[in-house]
Enzyme design. Structure first.
Site, PDB file in Angstrom:
ATOM      1  N   HIS A  91     -36.083  11.784 -49.990  1.00 23.44           N
ATOM      2  CA  HIS A  91     -35.264  11.075 -49.011  1.00 23.44           C
ATOM      3  C   HIS A  91     -34.854  11.962 -47.837  1.00 23.44           C
ATOM      4  O   HIS A  91     -34.059  11.550 -46.991  1.00 23.44           O
ATOM      5  CB  HIS A  91     -34.013  10.505 -49.687  1.00 23.44           C
ATOM      6  CG  HIS A  91     -33.490   9.270 -49.027  1.00 23.44           C
ATOM      7  ND1 HIS A  91     -34.078   8.031 -49.152  1.00 23.44           N
ATOM      8  CD2 HIS A  91     -32.431   9.082 -48.209  1.00 23.44           C
ATOM      9  CE1 HIS A  91     -33.401   7.140 -48.470  1.00 23.44           C
ATOM     10  NE2 HIS A  91     -32.386   7.755 -47.873  1.00 23.44           N
ATOM     11  N   ASP A 152     -23.637   6.561 -50.235  1.00 19.55           N
ATOM     12  CA  ASP A 152     -23.773   5.109 -50.110  1.00 19.55           C
ATOM     13  C   ASP A 152     -25.039   4.594 -50.789  1.00 19.55           C
ATOM     14  O   ASP A 152     -25.081   3.443 -51.233  1.00 19.55           O
ATOM     15  CB  ASP A 152     -23.794   4.703 -48.629  1.00 19.55           C
ATOM     16  CG  ASP A 152     -22.432   4.871 -47.973  1.00 19.55           C
ATOM     17  OD1 ASP A 152     -21.427   4.965 -48.697  1.00 19.55           O
ATOM     18  OD2 ASP A 152     -22.373   4.904 -46.729  1.00 19.55           O
ATOM     19  N   GLU A 263     -14.545   3.709 -45.229  1.00 21.38           N
ATOM     20  CA  GLU A 263     -15.599   4.046 -44.278  1.00 21.38           C
ATOM     21  C   GLU A 263     -15.408   3.179 -43.032  1.00 21.38           C
ATOM     22  O   GLU A 263     -14.398   2.500 -42.872  1.00 21.38           O
ATOM     23  CB  GLU A 263     -16.997   3.842 -44.881  1.00 21.38           C
ATOM     24  CG  GLU A 263     -17.420   4.930 -45.850  1.00 21.38           C
ATOM     25  CD  GLU A 263     -18.904   4.926 -46.154  1.00 21.38           C
ATOM     26  OE1 GLU A 263     -19.666   4.220 -45.450  1.00 21.38           O
ATOM     27  OE2 GLU A 263     -19.326   5.643 -47.092  1.00 21.38           O
TER      28      GLU A 263
END
Length: 515
Positions: A91, A152, A263
């Site tokens: 990632h 997240d 957030e």
């Protein structure tokens, strides 16, 4: 030894012959195996901008496989150019987990030891570093427990996030993921297997946490756990004023009794996003919400505060009262209160739902030129004024996250680099370049936009630090680390003196001799 980093930005692809260096790898006695042919999948990552082909891929079945391999390369000395990169779920966005003409270790192949939860006064879970966080969550929930701090997106490996920091909406309360680790098992750049913690090999422990893979490969981690809630009240509210938006974020993150997750994100010239919310959220005032949305003409910049309160079904009334009390202290537009109630698992795994949708449309396997910044609180308003609506005129390419983090929840002994202020903001431009995109959706436009943001920060002396940093010279890395650079150098010379590990970060180049 510590030479300037490798700066080539080329798609390097060819059929590499098995060299003297790699042929010696085949003599090693391993539980797993090397693959010298099926290597193309590790020559790209989530960013899809960098393609560096290795000579081989190691699929380890044990920690011993990793240690044996690195020890072998270490003892080949500076006459070998072989380097080693650990790859989790791939990632990274700038080739950090790649190793040109080197060796990539597929950490997800490391299946042992199996996850084990320990309950008691101090609860924790022992996991392989190649394990995905979503699997850690599922295993922990079987015991009514959960890790404290999350990113997240959960389809990342434990070793991957701990090598960076692991920042999310719980970080203001619990710190990043690297602040919630009790113990690590690490294979150093010499091929030594070390257990480390705050009391055992502490320098290595803190070096590896946030260390960008430079000092060792994490092979196992002991993660702190706490009781898991069953349900989550998930809330979004909207602001038109950035000052009030950040004031309320900072207020919530300063309270002892507050939301469990805080957030926010920026909405620029994209008012149609509110209609998408209705599939998951219900507006408390549907008429007022419709009127607000209709009044927002194109080109407007709005700010969404996203919060969550954890609770159990038998605590519903108390949770409702706490939520209402906290909301009453905020300055959002009253008609923009959107509410949802979901399970704890559904909330934490919320991004995966978006991933499935994007994959179905062919919009997941696209370039992701992400830019993650940590902005000092004292400069966040200057940053917002210069960037939102000016440099960035549309947020349709992806989310723009923004939320405050408390420095007191970070341990300054780790290798992670953050601004030197009590409060700083993570600002993440999570852009996706559309296939065959042109104009504002093109990779070229997004990369140029990122460049302009960085130039603005430099020109105005914002004092930001890049998270998931990408630089192309050691001079830039030295500036990034600042006062921590000397400690970083000393740790490198101690734990990876030949600069074998993590060449994709482009911090050090392996010292080689040619006879």
């Amino acid at each position: 030894m510590f030479l300037s980093c490798f700066t080539a930005k080329l798609n390097l692809c060819s059929d590499f012959p098995i060299t003297k260096s790699t042929s010696s790898l085949t003599t090693l006695h391993l539980d797993g195996y090397f693959n010298f042919e099926d290597i193309s999948h590790v020559a790209e990552d989530f960013g899809k901008q960098y393609h560096y082909y290795p000579l081989a891929v190691l699929h380890p079945s044990s920690v011993s496989d990793i240690a044996t391999t690195i020890n072998h390369i270490f003892h080949m000395g500076p006459y070998s150019e072989l380097t080693v990169a650990a790859r989790g779920n791939g990632h990274s966005t700038h080739g950090q987990s790649q190793a040109y003409n080197g060796l990539v270790i597929k950490m997800e192949s490391l299946s042992r030891p199996e996850m084990k939860v320990h309950t008691g006064e101090v609860s924790f879970i022992d996991v392989s570093s190649g394990e995905l966080w979503i699997n850690v969550l599922h295993e922990s929930l079987k015991y009514g427990l959960t890790p404290k701090s999350w990113t997240d997106y959960l389809y990342l490996t434990v070793g991957g996030t701990l090598s960076n920091a692991g920042i999310g909406g719980q970080a203001f309360k619990h710190g990043p993921q690297i602040s919630n680790v009790y113990q690590l098992e690490v294979v150093t750049g010499k091929g030594e297997v070390k257990l480390c913690s705050e009391k055992q090999n502490p320098d290595l422990f803190y070096a590896v946490l946030g260390g960008l893979g430079q000092f060792g490969i994490i092979t196992r981690a002991r993660i702190a756990l706490q009781p898991a809630p069953k349900m989550v009240k998930w809330i979004r509210v909207v602001y038109t004023d950035f000052f009030l938006f950040t004031k309320d974020q900072e207020h919530l993150t300063s309270l002892k009794n507050t939301f469990d997750y805080v957030e926010g994100f920026v909405i620029i010239n994209r008012t149609g996003v509110f209609n998408k919310w209705r599939s998951s959220f219900k507006p408390r005032d549907p008429v007022g919400a419709n009127e607000f949305i209709s009044d927002q003409s194109d080109g407007k910049t709005l700010f969404c505060l996203e919060v969550a309160k954890y609770f159990n079904p038998n605590e519903t009334n108390i949770a409702n009262e706490e939520v209402e009390f906290l909301l009453s202290q905020l300055n959002f537009r009253p008609s923009t209160l959107f509410l949802s109630e979901v399970s704890y698992l559904e909330f934490l795994d919320r991004v995966h739902t978006s991933e499935i949708n994007l994959r179905s449309k062919g919009l997941w396997e696209v370039p992701h030129p992400w830019l993650n910044l940590l902005i000092p609180r004292s400069k966040i308003h200057e940053f917002a004024q210069g960037v939102f609506g000016n440099i960035v005129t549309d947020s349709s390419n992806g989310l723009i996250l923004i939320f405050p983090v408390n420095k007191s929840k970070w341990d300054n002994r780790t290798s992670a680099v953050i601004p030197d202020e009590a409060i700083f903001y993570q600002v993440a431009f999570l852009s996706s370049a559309l296939p065959s995109g042109k104009g504002i959706g093109s990779l070229e436009h997004i990369v140029n936009q990122n460049r302009r943001i960085l130039e603005f920060c430099q020109r105005t002396h914002i004092g930001m630090k890049r998270y998931l940093a990408h630089y192309t010279s050691q001079r830039e890395w030295k500036s990034h680390f600042g006062a921590q650079w000397e400690t970083f150098i000393k740790r490198k010379s101690c734990y990876d003196p030949l600069a074998i590990l993590a060449p994709g970060q482009r911090i050090f180049k392996k010292a080689t001799l040619f006879s």
